[in-house]
Each structure stands twice: as C-alpha cells, then as structure tokens.
Design an enzyme around this catalytic site. Structure first.
Site, PDB file in Angstrom:
ATOM      1  N   HIS A   1     -37.072 -16.680   8.871  1.00  9.99           N
ATOM      2  CA  HIS A   1     -37.361 -16.682   7.433  1.00  9.99           C
ATOM      3  C   HIS A   1     -37.658 -18.090   6.898  1.00  9.99           C
ATOM      4  O   HIS A   1     -37.627 -18.293   5.701  1.00  9.99           O
ATOM      5  CB  HIS A   1     -36.187 -16.099   6.634  1.00  9.99           C
ATOM      6  CG  HIS A   1     -36.116 -14.604   6.675  1.00  9.99           C
ATOM      7  ND1 HIS A   1     -35.850 -13.909   7.821  1.00  9.99           N
ATOM      8  CD2 HIS A   1     -36.280 -13.676   5.708  1.00  9.99           C
ATOM      9  CE1 HIS A   1     -35.831 -12.611   7.561  1.00  9.99           C
ATOM     10  NE2 HIS A   1     -36.099 -12.434   6.287  1.00  9.99           N
TER      11      HIS A   1
ATOM     12  N   GLU B   1     -46.812  -4.742   5.446  1.00  9.96           N
ATOM     13  CA  GLU B   1     -47.619  -5.930   5.134  1.00  9.96           C
ATOM     14  C   GLU B   1     -49.045  -5.854   5.658  1.00  9.96           C
ATOM     15  O   GLU B   1     -49.993  -6.185   4.950  1.00  9.96           O
ATOM     16  CB  GLU B   1     -46.941  -7.198   5.688  1.00  9.96           C
ATOM     17  CG  GLU B   1     -45.801  -7.725   4.839  1.00  9.96           C
ATOM     18  CD  GLU B   1     -44.483  -7.040   5.117  1.00  9.96           C
ATOM     19  OE1 GLU B   1     -44.429  -6.214   6.055  1.00  9.96           O
ATOM     20  OE2 GLU B   1     -43.500  -7.322   4.415  1.00  9.96           O
TER      21      GLU B   1
END
Lengths: 464, 359
Positions: free
Chosen positions: A267, A198
């Site tokens: 998450h 990322e």
C-alpha cells in the site's frame, strides 16, 4: 487504579481529532461495548467504545474541543469498587503528551511552519509567491481534501460531461472523503459507486471518455491501479496516436499515491516515475491545496488523459487558496516555492514540505536554498530546473519514492545533458531507501526520506 | 468437431436437461421460433456484396503480406464474414457504437469505410485511416462510431462498457456492440464488465465470435464452459447461441438482441459460432487442426456460398452474381494499388498526435 481514557487513533494517518460529543456523563456506569463519545476525524465521525467496565470519573476534554491530539487523556474511569470522584488524574496527565504515537509518519512539517506564511527568523529569503496569483487576490484557508473536492464540483457544475466514478465515491462519501458531498449535489448518475473491480472500471471509464464523456476515475489508492494500468497506458495513453489523432481520451485518473503511514509494502508506492515514462499521458503530482485545486481543474478540462497523483498524508493539511471563481493553473509549469541562491532543491508532492523544512534549517546555517515544486511530472518543466541550476550551480532532488529509474534520475539526466557547464558539484538525489516499505515503525522511518537527509545532501553539494 | 459445424439437432448439441438448467434463454427461444431474417432480395444482395468484399479484401491483404508490403501482425477475417455483416446491418448508423479486437478489417468494411484507407493503413501509409501510425490492429473511425481496433485481448470489452455508459449517460438511445473472441472470453476484465453492465443495465451487446481456436488452442483445451453464451449466467445476462455462418440467422438474432437492449433491459450476450479458414495471424501455420476440418467447413458451411445458394433459389442468375464478384475484385485491386503507391507518412508525423493540447 483509575483507568485513563485516551484520544484514540482512528485511522492510519490520524494525528488529532475533534471530541464531538460525550454520550455519557460523569458518574455514569459503563459496561464494555457502551459508546462513550463521538470523535470526528478529518474523514468521518467515529464512535468511541468502552472496553472496560466501571464508572465514568472526570471528563477532562469538553465536547466540541478541536485538535485533540491522539493519546491525550480525555476522561478517567473508576474500576469496580473505586471512587469515581477520586479517579481524577494528577493535573499533569491532562496535558497532551508531547509526542503523538504516530512517530512513524514521515517527518512532515505542520503546514503553518512549512509554508512560509509565518516568520522565518533565521532566513533572509522570502517565500516565493505564486506568480499565477494576481496581486491583491483574496485567499481562504482550505485543506487539500476540500480543494480537490471543490475542483471537481466546480468543473461538474460547468460541464455536464464530467462525472466521477470509483470505489466508495458516492454513498460512503469517499474512502478518504475527497468526494464528500458530491453525491448530494450531482446525484447517482454523475457520482457512480463501482464494484471493487479496478481493471474493469478503469476500462469502462476510458471507454466512456472515448465515447465523448469526461470521466474522473478515482482509485482508492494508486496501488490498486496497478490492476488497471493496462487501460491507463495501452487504452488511454496510446489511442490518440494510434488513431492518427482521431480518437481522444479526455479522462482523469486520480487518487492517493505513495507512502501513507504504517500500511506496509503493498500500500506504499510512488507511481510517479512509472506513469511519467509514458508518452501520451499527462502526470500531475501537486503538493499544496492551491496547486491541487488549480491543477485538478486544468486536468479535468484537458483533452488528454491525465494521471493525477495525490498524497494521503497531505489531504488534511490546510493552505491558502485564491478565493476566486476560476482558479486554474497551467499544466507543465513548475513553481519556485522558496527563492535562494546557494543550492536548488527540486521536489514534488509531499517532499516539497520536507524540502521547505530543510531549506529553513539550511538558512539557519547560512545556506540559502531555492525550492522548486515540479507540480507536473510529465511534461517536465526542464527550463525551470535549468534556470535555477544556472543561478545556484548546485542541485539536489528530494523525492518520496525509490531512487532507481526515478523522477530524480530523470532530473539528473537533464542536468547532465543540458546543464553540465553550470554544475559546481555533482547532482545528488535524496529518496526513500531502495527497499519495499516495511511495517515496523522504526524501519519505516528509516526507509523514508526526511528533511534531515535533504539538509545533509544540500550541505554536501555546498561542500559544507 | 468444431461447434460451428454442429447443427441444432446433432448429438453434440446441449442436452435438453442442459438447456433447462440455463435459465436466461428467453431470447434464444424467440430466436429459434424464427431462425432466419426475412430479407428482401435487395438486402440479400447487399449482404452478399459486403461479405464478398471482406473475403476478397482479406485475400489480397494476405498476398500483400506475403510480398512484404504489410508488416507485423495481420489477422484475417476470412470465414467469419457473416458475423460482422449480419450484426452491423442491424445497427442504427451514426448512433450505435462498435468496438472490437485486433481482427478488425471486416468490421470496418462492414461499415462501408473506404477499402483504400483501410488497405493504406495496412501498408503503413500517410493516407491510411490512422495516418499509418496504427496498423492492422489499431484502426478507428469516430465518424462511423467505430472505436477500434484494440491489440490487447479483452480490453475492448471494458472499453465497450464505457461506450455503452456514454450512451446511457447521454440518453441518446444508442447501444454498443462489443466483439471479442473465444480466447478473450477467458480474460478477467470481461467478467468485471459483465457485472457492471448488468448491474447498471448498460445498453451493450457482448458478441463472442467463437471461431473455435484461441490462437492455436482449441476451446475445449482452454475453457471449462465451452457454451460461451452461458457465461453471463452468473450476472443475469441472457445468452443467445447463434449460427455465425449464416448471415440471415445472424441478422435475425441481432434484431432480437438489439430490441431487448434498446428496451432498457440491460446487456445481452451473443455467442456466434464461426470459423476462420486462415491461421490466427499470417505467421500461424495452423497445424493444430486438420486440413479436412477446414475443408469440410469451406464446403458445407461457407457463409458466402450459403447466401449465394439462397440468392440463386430466389431467381438471381450466376452471371449477375459473377458481375458482383468482378466489381469487387476491381475495388480491391484499386485499394491495393492505392495502398502500394501512396507515400509513407511524413517523418514529422512521428511527433504528432501524442497529445491533443500543448502544455
């Protein structure tokens, strides 16, 4: 004892699916590991594998049936030495169970009920039409997922500089299927699968924008973008200013944000307030499909860096979208999604659905709530908030996120600073609990905002 | 002992066996066959002038800092001049892009950007190249395809990967030159970028300016592998170990590396052994090294003195070179006067350039 084969849940958010194909017939012998059927979720076609041995008894849901709720008995199986024909269940068992086993999901209303498209018997208020939609525009029903994909595809057709990069965006067709079909149409040069990296690919995307391209960087979820936040803020947001306006960075960072379902604390976080605090960024967090499409197109066209926050739980919901070639919405404009005179509920993203559900319930008790969808979190549409407050004199904010230093906090500050004289009651915020999101179904439900909490807060500010 | 001081034949050079273990050395072999660039005297004078301009400019910037005219962080390039000049002279101007970290004054000057607007940025004036809103670490010139000037250590490497992606995407034949230091070489995103750059065969030259110290930490105290040119091995990126104190060696290495990249063969990793004479920034007393070490470097390896020697050998006179120095001192003085006397930004600038569009 006959074994009941039930419609399986094949993803954290799956509530129903299509029984695409039976691969076994009634009376077939089955061993563990056999593929019995193919089931289509909104993301993928999955194989349904046998875990027991026996003989397929009665098929209760024929192939091609759509909208089969998770948990519905789709067939029966006779165990060893049992009569397969006798394995048919009692008739009642064929009915879908009333409650899907995904009760931990936020109490998201079904779109048809929430959108005001259907009758609101208890309500005198009308669902507000989007003033951006010209009268007489034909509408078509699409999912949020499709609307986002259409927005990208249309902009890629219009501008060669636009490309998509991210994890699983190309060959896999998108981890959440948002980029479905883009590789086929635009090829691997413009739909780029990245490694799981990322920080690196956010930097590469940002550099490509500085170099004159218009990248759309997909994060599989914004939770993973925390690894990349340095480039979003230090590289993308600040460079135009630091360069005295020389160096632009027209990039869109997009992906699902906030809580999904039962995926635990790492998450499940809403980054809206984080990004909205940064000058130099545009932050968009739309709710319905029309806004997703119109605002994603606007984001791609913008010369500024945009953080575009989607919501996984909403991807599969369907809404009306104007059936025009060029549906683009203005960035920075909130929308009144339901008009009312007694109290204002300010919301964004998935909380808009909850706010609409709450408004429906309040109407039944004689309270007409006005629901405002912020749509853009930065720049915030202060006028829309203050105008509604001037009309209703009471305001609450519904936000699926933590309360501390939230968008709700910001809206409260605006009301205090600029709307104090119009307030007949304190502004209240309805948010998630101030805890990391737990996994256990009951705890998760307790932690997340829902419509009843919005109803309670609205009544409180109405002194009811 | 600092690596830049090492000649290829001393004991501290990697052993033959080490060299053998490093598979991706074909470019290095080409480089060693012809170490120095065969420059014309004119070109050499040009390099000399550019390096001298950087040196004098930086010396002046140091003085202005001492006078309080430059604030914040200010990282000087003194000692490293041959790297930027040697590499950038081999670029295709107007096509190739360059990006670097916060020690960026030299790279801008090597582009021929007006010293006045650079110095005025250092003093935070409206006439600065970033209207005074960027400062020493954040300067850009899109006109020259110079993309900064980045204050976050290592960020420019991933951003450089993106600039290279843009070259590849547009198929314009350009490449990106991404500079970073031995300190930044330990950032994770550097390796994330190596992986993507090699995987996608991006036209990028990674340049590690190894000046031996990451702020105050010597490379041997921070890095498990101090032969930085080998750090691309795991990603199949060929490495080059280049003497960054000789502008002609740098230029020759650039020719080889750039040809490789322009040939569509993917990235190259160049390690430039160099040395900064000053501290990491103006506030660094540099007590982590001896005076003797710095002095030795100045006396024996200085890139400007080295080229001066070559020029004298070529028949240039001391007087001719002195005239160049005089001219440069005048240019730098003019830049400093301009930077001191030009006005601060208009207060309204506070609110400009945050976003490009209005919403």
């Amino acid at each position: 004892m006959a074994i009941e084969l039930k419609m399986p849940a094949l993803s954290p958010t799956m509530e129903e699916g299509t029984l695409a194909k039976w691969l076994k017939k009634e009376g077939d012998a089955i061993v563990a590991g056999d593929i019995i059927a193919e089931i289509e979720t909104d993301k993928a076609t999955m194989e349904f594998e046998a875990v027991d041995e026996g003989t397929l008894g009665k098929i209760l849901v024929s192939e091609g049936t759509e909208g089969v709720k998770v948990g519905t008995v789709i067939a029966t199986m006779a165990g060893e030495g049992e009569d397969a024909a006798a394995a048919a269940p009692a008739p009642a068992a064929a009915e879908p169970p009333a409650a899907a086993p995904t009760s931990a999901e936020p109490e998201a209303p079904q779109p048809a009920k929430a959108e005001g498209a259907t009758a609101r018997p208890a309500s005198t208020a009308k669902a507000a039409r989007d003033p951006e939609v010209p009268t007489g525009t034909a509408m078509k029903t699409v999912t949020v997922r499709e609307a986002l994909r259409d927005a990208m595809a249309e902009e890629m057709r219009a501008d060669e500089r636009v490309f998509v990069m991210g994890e699983e965006v190309a060959q896999y067709q998108g981890a959440y299927k948002v980029t479905q079909g883009l590789l086929d149409e635009f090829g691997p040069k413009r739909v780029i699968d990245t490694p799981i990296t990322e920080y690196g690919f956010a930097g590469v995307g940002t550099g490509a924008a500085m170099g004159g391209l218009k990248p759309i960087v997909e994060f599989m979820t914004f939770n993973f973008a925390m690894q990349a936040i340095d480039h979003i803020i230090n590289s993308a947001a600040k460079t135009n200013y630091m360069s005295g306006g020389q160096m632009r960075c027209p990039i869109v960072f997009r992906g699902p944000n906030a809580a999904a379902s039962r995926v635990g604390a790492q998450h499940s976080q809403n980054y809206g307030p984080w990004y909205a605090s940064v000058p130099g960024l545009i932050v968009i967090a739309p709710y319905d499909a029309a806004d997703c499409k119109g605002l994603l197109k606007a984001a791609i066209r913008s010369e500024d860096p945009v953080v575009f926050l989607e919501n996984e739980l909403v991807y599969g919901r369907s809404f009306d979208v104007p059936d025009t070639d060029d549906w683009v919405l203005p960035i920075g404009k909130a929308r009144i999604v339901r008009e009312g005179r007694d109290v204002t509920i300010v919301a964004y993203s998935i909380a808009v659905g909850m706010a609409l559900q709450a408004a429906e319930e309040l109407a039944g008790e004689g309270i007409e709530a006005e629901v405002i969808d912020l749509r853009t979190l930065r720049p915030l549409d202060r006028e829309a908030i203050l105008e509604s407050l001037a009309k209703t004199n009471r305001l609450i904010i519904a936000e699926e996120g933590w309360p501390t230093c939230s968008i709700a906090s910001e809206v409260m500050a605006i009301c205090m600073e600029e709307g104090f004289d119009n307030l007949d009651a304190p502004v209240l915020r309805v948010t998630d609990e101030d805890v990391p999101l737990p996994y256990a179904a009951n705890l998760e439900k307790a932690a997340l905002i829902d419509a009843p909490r919005i109803v309670a807060a609205a009544k409180k500010v109405c002194y009811r | 002992m600092a690596k830049a001081a090492r000649s290829k034949t001393t004991d501290s050079a990697p052993s033959a066996r080490d060299q053998h273990d490093f598979a991706l050395h074909s470019l290095q072999e080409s480089h060693e066959k012809a170490l120095r660039y065969d420059a014309s005297t004119e070109q050499m004078l040009d390099f000399y002038e550019q390096m001298l301009l950087i040196r004098r400019f930086e010396e002046r910037a140091g003085q202005l800092y001492g006078l309080g005219l430059i604030g914040g962080f200010c990282h000087l390039y003194i000692g490293q001049e041959a790297v930027a000049v040697g590499l950038q002279s081999a670029l295709k101007e107007g096509l190739d892009s360059v990006i670097t970290g916060y020690r960026d004054h030299g790279h801008m000057l090597a582009y021929g950007i007006d010293p006045k607007v650079i110095m005025a940025e250092l003093t935070g004036r409206q006439a600065g190249i970033s209207k005074g809103k960027g400062g020493s670490m954040h300067m850009f010139s899109t006109e020259h395809r110079f993309y900064g000037g980045h204050g976050i250590v290592g960020a420019q490497v991933a951003l450089g990967g993106g600039l290279a992606l843009a070259h590849q995407y547009r198929e314009d034949g350009g490449l990106c030159l991404a500079y970073f230091g031995d300190g930044a070489a330990n950032q994770g995103q550097v390796y994330e970028t190596f992986n993507m750059a090699s995987l996608w065969k991006l036209p990028i030259v990674f340049v590690i300016e190894n000046n031996q110290y990451a702020m105050g930490t010597a490379v041997s105290r921070s890095s498990a592998e101090t032969e930085f040119y080998r750090r691309g091995t795991a990603f199949r990126i060929p490495g080059m170990d280049v003497n960054g104190m000789d502008v002609l060696e740098v230029r020759q290495a650039a020719e080889i590396a750039f040809a490789h990249v322009r040939g569509g063969n993917g990235p190259v990793l160049m390690e430039l052994g160099t040395y900064r004479y000053r501290g990491h920034s103006m506030s660094d007393p540099a007590k982590y090294r001896t005076r003797e070490e710095v002095q030795d470097m100045r006396e024996h390896r200085d890139p400007i003195e080295g080229l001066k020697k070559t020029l004298l050998e070529r028949g240039k006179s001391e007087d001719e070179l002195k005239d160049i120095d005089k001219r440069i001192r005048a240019t730098v003085s003019e830049a400093a006067d301009f930077a001191e006397s030009s006005p601060e930004p208009d207060p309204r600038e506070l609110y400009t350039d945050i976003l490009v569009e209005s919403y």
